[in-house]
Design a protein around this motif. Sequence first.
Motif, PDB file in Angstrom:
ATOM      1  N   TYR A 121       6.817  -6.248   3.895  1.00 17.15           N
ATOM      2  CA  TYR A 121       6.629  -5.011   4.635  1.00 17.15           C
ATOM      3  C   TYR A 121       5.188  -4.547   4.546  1.00 17.15           C
ATOM      4  O   TYR A 121       4.401  -5.056   3.763  1.00 17.15           O
ATOM      5  CB  TYR A 121       7.580  -3.915   4.132  1.00 17.15           C
ATOM      6  CG  TYR A 121       7.409  -3.525   2.687  1.00 17.15           C
ATOM      7  CD1 TYR A 121       6.587  -2.473   2.326  1.00 17.15           C
ATOM      8  CD2 TYR A 121       8.078  -4.199   1.676  1.00 17.15           C
ATOM      9  CE1 TYR A 121       6.426  -2.107   1.013  1.00 17.15           C
ATOM     10  CE2 TYR A 121       7.925  -3.830   0.354  1.00 17.15           C
ATOM     11  CZ  TYR A 121       7.102  -2.784   0.024  1.00 17.15           C
ATOM     12  OH  TYR A 121       6.944  -2.425  -1.282  1.00 17.15           O
ATOM     13  N   GLN A 122       4.867  -3.605   5.409  1.00 17.95           N
ATOM     14  CA  GLN A 122       3.554  -2.982   5.381  1.00 17.95           C
ATOM     15  C   GLN A 122       3.740  -1.475   5.409  1.00 17.95           C
ATOM     16  O   GLN A 122       4.691  -0.966   5.991  1.00 17.95           O
ATOM     17  CB  GLN A 122       2.688  -3.435   6.543  1.00 17.95           C
ATOM     18  CG  GLN A 122       3.048  -2.845   7.888  1.00 17.95           C
ATOM     19  CD  GLN A 122       2.171  -3.359   9.001  1.00 17.95           C
ATOM     20  OE1 GLN A 122       1.874  -4.545   9.045  1.00 17.95           O
ATOM     21  NE2 GLN A 122       1.777  -2.492   9.894  1.00 17.95           N
ATOM     22  N   LYS A 123       2.822  -0.773   4.757  1.00 25.18           N
ATOM     23  CA  LYS A 123       2.917   0.678   4.667  1.00 25.18           C
ATOM     24  C   LYS A 123       1.519   1.262   4.706  1.00 25.18           C
ATOM     25  O   LYS A 123       0.595   0.712   4.112  1.00 25.18           O
ATOM     26  CB  LYS A 123       3.638   1.078   3.384  1.00 25.18           C
ATOM     27  CG  LYS A 123       3.899   2.552   3.284  1.00 25.18           C
ATOM     28  CD  LYS A 123       4.846   2.873   2.166  1.00 25.18           C
ATOM     29  CE  LYS A 123       5.094   4.371   2.191  1.00 25.18           C
ATOM     30  NZ  LYS A 123       6.299   4.770   1.595  1.00 25.18           N
ATOM     31  N   TYR A 124       1.375   2.376   5.419  1.00 26.55           N
ATOM     32  CA  TYR A 124       0.076   3.036   5.503  1.00 26.55           C
ATOM     33  C   TYR A 124      -0.160   3.884   4.257  1.00 26.55           C
ATOM     34  O   TYR A 124       0.684   4.682   3.857  1.00 26.55           O
ATOM     35  CB  TYR A 124      -0.008   3.903   6.764  1.00 26.55           C
ATOM     36  CG  TYR A 124      -1.387   4.463   6.977  1.00 26.55           C
ATOM     37  CD1 TYR A 124      -2.414   3.639   7.413  1.00 26.55           C
ATOM     38  CD2 TYR A 124      -1.669   5.790   6.722  1.00 26.55           C
ATOM     39  CE1 TYR A 124      -3.693   4.137   7.598  1.00 26.55           C
ATOM     40  CE2 TYR A 124      -2.943   6.299   6.896  1.00 26.55           C
ATOM     41  CZ  TYR A 124      -3.950   5.463   7.334  1.00 26.55           C
ATOM     42  OH  TYR A 124      -5.213   5.954   7.507  1.00 26.55           O
ATOM     43  N   ASN A 125      -1.309   3.709   3.631  1.00 26.40           N
ATOM     44  CA  ASN A 125      -1.703   4.471   2.453  1.00 26.40           C
ATOM     45  C   ASN A 125      -2.649   5.574   2.932  1.00 26.40           C
ATOM     46  O   ASN A 125      -3.811   5.324   3.251  1.00 26.40           O
ATOM     47  CB  ASN A 125      -2.385   3.560   1.441  1.00 26.40           C
ATOM     48  CG  ASN A 125      -2.736   4.259   0.161  1.00 26.40           C
ATOM     49  OD1 ASN A 125      -3.026   5.450   0.144  1.00 26.40           O
ATOM     50  ND2 ASN A 125      -2.733   3.507  -0.931  1.00 26.40           N
ATOM     51  N   LYS A 126      -2.147   6.814   3.000  1.00 22.72           N
ATOM     52  CA  LYS A 126      -2.936   7.944   3.498  1.00 22.72           C
ATOM     53  C   LYS A 126      -4.108   8.270   2.564  1.00 22.72           C
ATOM     54  O   LYS A 126      -5.171   8.686   3.022  1.00 22.72           O
ATOM     55  CB  LYS A 126      -2.044   9.177   3.660  1.00 22.72           C
ATOM     56  CG  LYS A 126      -0.980   9.016   4.710  1.00 22.72           C
ATOM     57  CD  LYS A 126      -0.069  10.228   4.750  1.00 22.72           C
ATOM     58  CE  LYS A 126       1.121   9.925   5.627  1.00 22.72           C
ATOM     59  NZ  LYS A 126       2.129  10.978   5.574  1.00 22.72           N
TER      60      LYS A 126
END
Length: 147
Positions: free
Chosen positions: A22-27
């Motif tokens: 998976y991929q996730k945006y790191n704010k």
Amino acid sequence: MKTFFIFIMLLSVCTNTYSQSYQKYNKFLNRTEFYDSDGNMTGYAKRNDFLDRTEYYDSDGNMKSYQKDNTFLNRKETYDSDGNPKGYEKQNDFLNRKEVYDNDGNLKYTKKWNDFLDRYDIFDSDGNQVGYRKYNTFLERWEYFDY
């Protein structure tokens, strides 16, 4: 009891026939992070506004490739860290899908949006489905399932 055992066996076979990453945006770091099925970060992508491109790094911070929009040819081109072309992605409006090609112009795979299942289905160059990409709203991340 026998049917319960068969159900458990089928369930375990079905869950082990694909891999999930998976991929996730790191704010906080303003980047997209990529993870393997064990939850280990394998790399990240960050937008470089100065050079007008998206850069991809491994987990150690070494740039592996970058992607740049080619507005003249209406496609996204991918290059390795030395600037050598690796391939490109192009929208096929006639077939309503995104097509990914290697550097020689050979079709690698296609992505097509599936309205019914609310996901991208991934097909190889022969038209066989090899996986899908789905957004998990609960965990706020894109998940990849490869067969």
